[in-house]
Scaffold this active site. Structure first.
Site, PDB file in Angstrom:
ATOM      1  N   TRP A 138      49.400  46.266  44.282  1.00  0.00           N
ATOM      2  CA  TRP A 138      49.660  47.689  44.513  1.00  0.00           C
ATOM      3  C   TRP A 138      48.421  48.577  44.337  1.00  0.00           C
ATOM      4  O   TRP A 138      48.456  49.752  44.690  1.00  0.00           O
ATOM      5  CB  TRP A 138      50.717  48.171  43.491  1.00  0.00           C
ATOM      6  N   ASN A 139      47.338  48.058  43.765  1.00  0.00           N
ATOM      7  CA  ASN A 139      46.304  49.005  43.304  1.00  0.00           C
ATOM      8  C   ASN A 139      45.523  49.688  44.429  1.00  0.00           C
ATOM      9  O   ASN A 139      45.047  50.815  44.245  1.00  0.00           O
ATOM     10  CB  ASN A 139      45.387  48.359  42.255  1.00  0.00           C
TER      11      ASN A 139
ATOM     12  N   LYS B 155      53.831  39.787  51.735  1.00  0.00           N
ATOM     13  CA  LYS B 155      54.716  40.219  50.653  1.00  0.00           C
ATOM     14  C   LYS B 155      53.873  41.158  49.790  1.00  0.00           C
ATOM     15  O   LYS B 155      52.953  40.750  49.087  1.00  0.00           O
ATOM     16  CB  LYS B 155      55.176  39.012  49.819  1.00  0.00           C
ATOM     17  N   HIS B 156      54.184  42.455  49.892  1.00  0.00           N
ATOM     18  CA  HIS B 156      53.417  43.437  49.123  1.00  0.00           C
ATOM     19  C   HIS B 156      54.042  43.575  47.736  1.00  0.00           C
ATOM     20  O   HIS B 156      55.165  43.110  47.490  1.00  0.00           O
ATOM     21  CB  HIS B 156      53.430  44.786  49.862  1.00  0.00           C
TER      22      HIS B 156
ATOM     23  N   GLY C 257      45.748  39.380  43.166  1.00  0.00           N
ATOM     24  CA  GLY C 257      46.586  39.805  42.045  1.00  0.00           C
ATOM     25  C   GLY C 257      46.112  39.179  40.754  1.00  0.00           C
ATOM     26  O   GLY C 257      44.929  38.864  40.595  1.00  0.00           O
ATOM     27  N   SER C 258      47.052  38.983  39.848  1.00  0.00           N
ATOM     28  CA  SER C 258      46.702  38.491  38.513  1.00  0.00           C
ATOM     29  C   SER C 258      46.477  36.974  38.514  1.00  0.00           C
ATOM     30  O   SER C 258      46.902  36.273  39.439  1.00  0.00           O
ATOM     31  CB  SER C 258      47.834  38.833  37.548  1.00  0.00           C
TER      32      SER C 258
ATOM     33  N   GLU D 182      42.108  36.025  45.101  1.00  0.00           N
ATOM     34  CA  GLU D 182      41.300  37.167  44.630  1.00  0.00           C
ATOM     35  C   GLU D 182      41.982  37.665  43.366  1.00  0.00           C
ATOM     36  O   GLU D 182      42.987  38.371  43.440  1.00  0.00           O
ATOM     37  CB  GLU D 182      41.281  38.268  45.688  1.00  0.00           C
TER      38      GLU D 182
ATOM     39  N   CYS E 260      40.013  45.677  40.212  1.00  0.00           N
ATOM     40  CA  CYS E 260      39.592  44.354  39.731  1.00  0.00           C
ATOM     41  C   CYS E 260      38.113  44.365  39.395  1.00  0.00           C
ATOM     42  O   CYS E 260      37.684  43.700  38.455  1.00  0.00           O
ATOM     43  CB  CYS E 260      39.908  43.290  40.780  1.00  0.00           C
TER      44      CYS E 260
ATOM     45  N   GLU F 104      41.168  41.233  30.258  1.00  0.00           N
ATOM     46  CA  GLU F 104      40.929  42.259  31.273  1.00  0.00           C
ATOM     47  C   GLU F 104      41.725  43.506  30.879  1.00  0.00           C
ATOM     48  O   GLU F 104      42.934  43.415  30.653  1.00  0.00           O
ATOM     49  CB  GLU F 104      41.407  41.756  32.639  1.00  0.00           C
TER      50      GLU F 104
END
Ligand code: NAP
Length: 456
Positions: A131-132, A155-156, A207-208, A229, A263, A361
């Site tokens: 989402w960022n 898939k967002h 994402g994470s 990523e 990120c 993080e």
């Protein structure tokens, strides 16, 4: 996993979306596969480029409404949302203009006969996105892959469904055939099913680490290629010969941009002793100057975090850091009197290796500050991290900066600036920050078949 827009500025639920059924998912997979086989893979580069270029034009024409959706759903300052829309349009244009050149057949020199390597599309790709940066992340995945002749399903993140739909509509309005770009409101179980589906040829995730590990493992079981990523904790190194004011200014924007939810944000500020006190004084003053408010208002300088859960997470990390011996130089708490998920800009110092914060993080406006004796100590500290995404070095001696950059174990190093992204620059990391590259010429090579054609 409900798909829901909630305005992080005031906590109001804006819209909720139903997840699709398995039968609807099957229809969409069939449509995507048929679009690939009977249409998109056969189109010329010029035909595909016309669609992407049109999408870029429409994005620019409708920039304000696209940007407002980002600000409404994840709280970004409106000026930064407009910046994201412009960057996304630039990515679409970049691949429309350069894909044919990047994927041109390569003639190999061979002792006899003829040998060619041609790049052909591989089929339907599946992207899982965060989402960022709701449009930029998708543009990074969709633009190169569509130009390569693949079709994409996305898939967002469940917190930005309106942005997800807006991007799908954009591609349709730009002339993409049904199935070339498909948005999926699906559950995590359905994500697994999509990865297993034989029509899906490869998977990209941003994402994470946790999500990356789950999705990469599933794809691995299916022998499908992935790009990952993932997170980062970029070092921002300030050497003794740095331009101090420039370094402070960059550290502020590097840590505070997108309310710290990037990120490649400058999460670990590492300054050599001789400059540390002066740097810290200016850095603290700048952070204390941020003013919270409505991110839709151009005067606001501090936006909320994307959600109350994100705020709670971050506050928990700060608490853990303090319990582990860190000192809060400024900030450290929620901003009271605001309905939204506002975090005080925060600086933590005195973080030693046994502190949990050392390896974590911090996804928000919390800077971890370290002072070091010299550049060797700075490099050692920078590399003492599970992550390897980006990093910055500040020095007036560019050759020195390059030498240092070569010793930093990350996918990207920026000399005399915070991290930035541009269509022509490869983006990606090493270690737990993932693998593969997006953007630039490298980003279009990930999901193509480099096919050898040998004539004897
Ligand atoms: P996240 O929870 O991993 O979410 C990212 C995407 O993965 C969302 O679409 C999410 O769906 C989905 N997802 C999460 N768990 C899943 C699972 N078990 N199975 C299938 N899908 C799953 O990431 P986040 O915490 O929102 O985003 C922040 C992280 O992303 C940070 O670590 C940040 O550094 C990283 N990031 C990396 C880059 C990069 O380019 N390297 C760029 C931006 C962000 P739901 O929303 O439905 O849960």
């Amino acid at each position: 996993m409900a798909y829901q827009s909630t305005n992080p500025y005031d906590g109001k639920v804006l819209q909720t979306f139903e997840q699709i059924s398995d039968a609807q998912l099957e229809e969409k997979l069939t449509q995507a596969a048929s679009c690939f086989e009977s249409d998109w893979r056969h189109k010329s580069f010029a035909e595909r480029a016309a669609v992407l270029a049109r999408a870029a034009t429409l994005l620019r024409e409708r920039a304000q409404s696209f940007a407002e959706l980002v600000t409404l759903e994840m709280g970004k300052l409106i000026a930064q949302s407009l910046g994201e829309v412009a960057l996304s349009a630039a990515i679409l244009d970049y691949y429309a203009e350069n894909a044919e050149r990047f994927l041109a057949p390569e003639k190999l020199s061979t002792p006899r006969g003829e040998a060619l390597v041609e790049s052909s599309p591989i089929g339907v790709l599946f992207g899982v996105e965060p989402w960022n940066y709701p449009y930029y992340q998708i543009a990074r995945f969709a633009a190169p892959n569509l130009m390569a002749g693949n079709v994409v399903m996305v898939k967002h993140a469940s917190s930005v469904p309106q942005c997800a739909q807006a991007f799908e509509r954009l591609m349709i309005d730009a002339g993409a055939p049904a199935g070339a770009y498909t948005n999926l409101f699906i559950s995590k179980e359905q994500v697994a099913r999509v990865i297993d589906d034989t029509r899906i040829r490869a998977v990209a995730l941003t994402g994470s680490e946790a999500a990356g590990a789950v999705v990469a493992a599933r794809a691995g079981q299916n022998l499908k290629k992935t790009t990952m990523e993932l997170g980062g904790s970029d070092a921002f190194i300030v050497l003794d010969d740095a331009d101090l004011d420039k370094a402070v200014k960059s550290a502020v924007s590097g840590r505070m941009g997108n309310s710290g939810q990037a990120c490649t944000a400058s999460k670990r500020i590492i300054v050599v002793d001789s400059l540390a006190d002066r740097f810290l004084e200016k850095f603290q003053a700048a952070l204390e100057n941020f003013q919270p408010g409505d991110p839709m208002d151009k005067q606001t300088t501090l936006a909320p975090l994307s959600s109350v859960d994100a705020l709670k997470n971050l506050l928990g990390q700060v608490e853990g850091a303090v319990a582990g011996g860190a000192r809060v130089l400024t900030g450290g708490g929620r901003i009271e009197g605001q309905a939204g998920a506002f975090m005080q800009p925060t600086i933590l110092t005195d973080i030693d290796k046994s502190n949990p914060a050392y390896m974590q993080e911090f996804f928000g406006p919390v800077a971890l500050f370290f002072r070091v004796a010299d550049e060797d100590a700075a490099v050692a500290l920078a590399n003492d991290s599970p992550f390897g995404l980006g990093g910055s070095v500040f020095t007036q001696d560019i050759e020195r900066g390059k030498r240092l950059a070569r010793r930093i174990d990350t996918g990207m190093v920026f000399i005399n600036s915070g991290a930035s992204s541009s269509p022509e620059l490869p983006f990606g990391g090493v270690k737990n920050s993932g693998y593969g590259r997006e953007l630039s010429g490298a980003g279009i090579q990930e999901f193509v078949n480099k096919k050898l054609i040998r004539v004897s």
